[in-house]
Design a protein around this motif. Structure first.
Motif, PDB file in Angstrom:
ATOM      1  N   PHE A 133       0.807  -1.224   0.000  1.00 38.41           N
ATOM      2  CA  PHE A 133       0.000   0.000   0.000  1.00 38.41           C
ATOM      3  C   PHE A 133       0.841   1.275   0.000  1.00 38.41           C
ATOM      4  O   PHE A 133       0.364   2.333   0.383  1.00 38.41           O
ATOM      5  CB  PHE A 133      -0.972   0.013   1.199  1.00 38.41           C
ATOM      6  CG  PHE A 133      -1.799  -1.238   1.315  1.00 38.41           C
ATOM      7  CD1 PHE A 133      -2.885  -1.440   0.486  1.00 38.41           C
ATOM      8  CD2 PHE A 133      -1.462  -2.231   2.230  1.00 38.41           C
ATOM      9  CE1 PHE A 133      -3.648  -2.598   0.586  1.00 38.41           C
ATOM     10  CE2 PHE A 133      -2.212  -3.390   2.328  1.00 38.41           C
ATOM     11  CZ  PHE A 133      -3.306  -3.583   1.509  1.00 38.41           C
ATOM     12  N   LYS A 214     -10.885   6.123   1.614  1.00 41.39           N
ATOM     13  CA  LYS A 214     -10.345   6.286   2.970  1.00 41.39           C
ATOM     14  C   LYS A 214     -11.242   7.160   3.845  1.00 41.39           C
ATOM     15  O   LYS A 214     -10.992   7.300   5.038  1.00 41.39           O
ATOM     16  CB  LYS A 214      -8.940   6.890   2.909  1.00 41.39           C
ATOM     17  CG  LYS A 214      -7.898   5.954   2.325  1.00 41.39           C
ATOM     18  CD  LYS A 214      -6.605   6.667   1.970  1.00 41.39           C
ATOM     19  CE  LYS A 214      -5.866   7.180   3.181  1.00 41.39           C
ATOM     20  NZ  LYS A 214      -4.552   7.778   2.826  1.00 41.39           N
ATOM     21  N   ASP A 283      -7.053   8.754   7.876  1.00 38.09           N
ATOM     22  CA  ASP A 283      -5.625   8.551   7.602  1.00 38.09           C
ATOM     23  C   ASP A 283      -5.145   9.599   6.597  1.00 38.09           C
ATOM     24  O   ASP A 283      -5.148   9.377   5.387  1.00 38.09           O
ATOM     25  CB  ASP A 283      -5.437   7.129   7.050  1.00 38.09           C
ATOM     26  CG  ASP A 283      -4.001   6.830   6.657  1.00 38.09           C
ATOM     27  OD1 ASP A 283      -3.102   7.543   7.122  1.00 38.09           O
ATOM     28  OD2 ASP A 283      -3.790   5.883   5.873  1.00 38.09           O
ATOM     29  N   TYR A 301      -9.217   4.585  10.554  1.00 37.08           N
ATOM     30  CA  TYR A 301      -8.777   3.826   9.373  1.00 37.08           C
ATOM     31  C   TYR A 301      -9.987   3.133   8.738  1.00 37.08           C
ATOM     32  O   TYR A 301     -10.719   2.411   9.416  1.00 37.08           O
ATOM     33  CB  TYR A 301      -7.707   2.807   9.766  1.00 37.08           C
ATOM     34  CG  TYR A 301      -6.415   3.478  10.169  1.00 37.08           C
ATOM     35  CD1 TYR A 301      -5.427   3.740   9.231  1.00 37.08           C
ATOM     36  CD2 TYR A 301      -6.204   3.906  11.483  1.00 37.08           C
ATOM     37  CE1 TYR A 301      -4.258   4.396   9.581  1.00 37.08           C
ATOM     38  CE2 TYR A 301      -5.036   4.558  11.841  1.00 37.08           C
ATOM     39  CZ  TYR A 301      -4.069   4.798  10.881  1.00 37.08           C
ATOM     40  OH  TYR A 301      -2.913   5.456  11.226  1.00 37.08           O
ATOM     41  N   SER A 304      -7.236   1.800   4.575  1.00 35.19           N
ATOM     42  CA  SER A 304      -5.775   1.713   4.584  1.00 35.19           C
ATOM     43  C   SER A 304      -5.391   0.941   5.832  1.00 35.19           C
ATOM     44  O   SER A 304      -6.099   0.991   6.847  1.00 35.19           O
ATOM     45  CB  SER A 304      -5.138   3.104   4.567  1.00 35.19           C
ATOM     46  OG  SER A 304      -5.649   3.912   5.594  1.00 35.19           O
ATOM     47  N   ILE A 323      -8.115  -1.568   7.475  1.00 34.33           N
ATOM     48  CA  ILE A 323      -8.414  -1.633   6.059  1.00 34.33           C
ATOM     49  C   ILE A 323      -9.674  -2.468   5.820  1.00 34.33           C
ATOM     50  O   ILE A 323      -9.819  -3.571   6.357  1.00 34.33           O
ATOM     51  CB  ILE A 323      -7.215  -2.200   5.260  1.00 34.33           C
ATOM     52  CG1 ILE A 323      -7.496  -2.123   3.761  1.00 34.33           C
ATOM     53  CG2 ILE A 323      -6.842  -3.610   5.700  1.00 34.33           C
ATOM     54  CD1 ILE A 323      -6.269  -2.380   2.906  1.00 34.33           C
TER      55      ILE A 323
END
Length: 341
Positions: A133, A214, A283, A301, A304, A323
């Motif tokens: 990532f 995100k 994030d 989060y 991610s 994530i």
């Protein structure tokens, strides 16, 4: 190795990446107090480094070398652009470096290393592989004489430390040796924010991020904001673009005592964050700024991995979600109320 090597750090961008590279300045200084430490950074992020500039009572970064690539790319055929580039190169080459540490793994950063003037025995260390990532360009390896293998899943702070330790042939610095970011004297002297409309106690809510996946849902921000507003907090929704401002206004319109401030710079962000009772954000760079300033921070989060950038160095930081596993409103609220106590 000399007790006073000339070291060049190359971490150009972006906001969060530059912040997570700061600890290696402290790591280097703790073992090499007489080293010369210079840093090449995108001009828009110079403000992140200036608190670490060397002065009479503090040794940190000796020279910040601004790099204007983002702006230059927009005016590539301008004579002024090329004059600025050659001026940058001249500044970069005014010192002969013994150690170059490139922790970004991108071609643009590796090229900066190639432009620098080096001693005959210079070590040029950079990433040999990608972490999950994270952006990585394998061609960058051809510009190093020391390519450093890092774990596939490696926190941004730890990754920088891996490259630094390899370049200097040091044992790996463990997480138990907590990273340092800014001098405590600087943090305690951050002035009160000059941004108009902020009323203490206020909670900053950084809802915006470069990648839509995100983001935390608007409905969650509204429910969360109303819960804090009912407790007497002014809920602040900053923004950095016209589209982000529209979202901030949409959210604020549905929360009592919410406020959309004027646009503020990275330099202003230090004081805005410092004055907040709490910062809650996805994030993104400004959330990470709150965490490295050791202010009460909830990092959300959604899409991610938490292991990549979570604030693990302070009890004032709560990390929620992961994530493809965004946190519920209650999880974020519980973490926030714990920190506000």
């Amino acid at each position: 190795m000399s007790a006073s090597p000339r070291i060049l750090l190359v971490k150009l961008s972006s906001l969060g990446d530059v912040l997570h590279n700061l600890p290696i300045v402290w790591d280097l200084r703790s073992r090499l107090p007489d080293a010369q430490i210079d840093w090449v950074v995108e001009e828009g992020y110079v403000h992140l480094l200036t608190p670490l500039l060397s002065r009479d009572s503090f040794r940190g970064i000796d020279r910040i070398i601004p790099f204007g690539l983002r702006r230059w790319k927009k005016n590539l055929f301008s004579l002024a652009t090329w004059k600025e580039f050659f001026s940058f190169r001249k500044t970069l080459q005014s010192t002969t470096y013994d150690i170059l540490i490139e922790t970004q793994g991108l071609l643009k950063s590796a090229i900066v290393c190639s432009l620098a003037k080096k001693s005959s025995h210079a070590v040029v260390a950079g990433l040999a592989d990608a972490t999950e990532f994270s952006g990585y360009e394998p061609l960058a390896r051809s510009f190093y004489n020391q390519s450093v293998q890092v774990p596939t899943q490696c926190h941004a702070v730890d990754r920088s430390r891996w490259v630094m330790c390899s370049a200097l042939d040091w044992s790996l610095i463990e997480r138990s040796d907590a990273p340092q970011f800014y001098p405590s004297e600087f943090i305690s002297s951050i002035p009160k924010s000059a941004v108009e409309g902020l009323i203490a106690p206020y909670v900053l809510c950084f809802h915006s991020t470069a990648r839509e996946a995100k983001r935390w849902p608007n409905s969650h921000w509204i429910e969360f904001g109303n819960a804090l507003s009912a407790l007497g907090y002014q809920v602040i929704f900053p923004w950095g673009s016209a589209a982000e401002k529209n979202v901030s206004q949409l959210l604020a319109a549905q929360i009592a005592n919410a406020f959309v401030p004027p646009a503020f710079s990275i330099a202003d962000a230090f004081s805005v964050i410092s004055g907040a009772a709490l910062t809650v954000g996805v994030d993104t760079g400004l959330t990470h700024l709150a965490a490295v300033l050791d202010k009460s921070t909830v990092e959300i989060y959604c899409d991610s991995p938490r292991w990549k950038t979570e604030g693990y160095w302070s009890q004032r930081i709560a990390n929620v979600g992961d994530i493809q596993d965004p946190p519920s409103v209650q999880e974020v609220l519980d973490a926030s109320l714990k920190l506000l106590k």
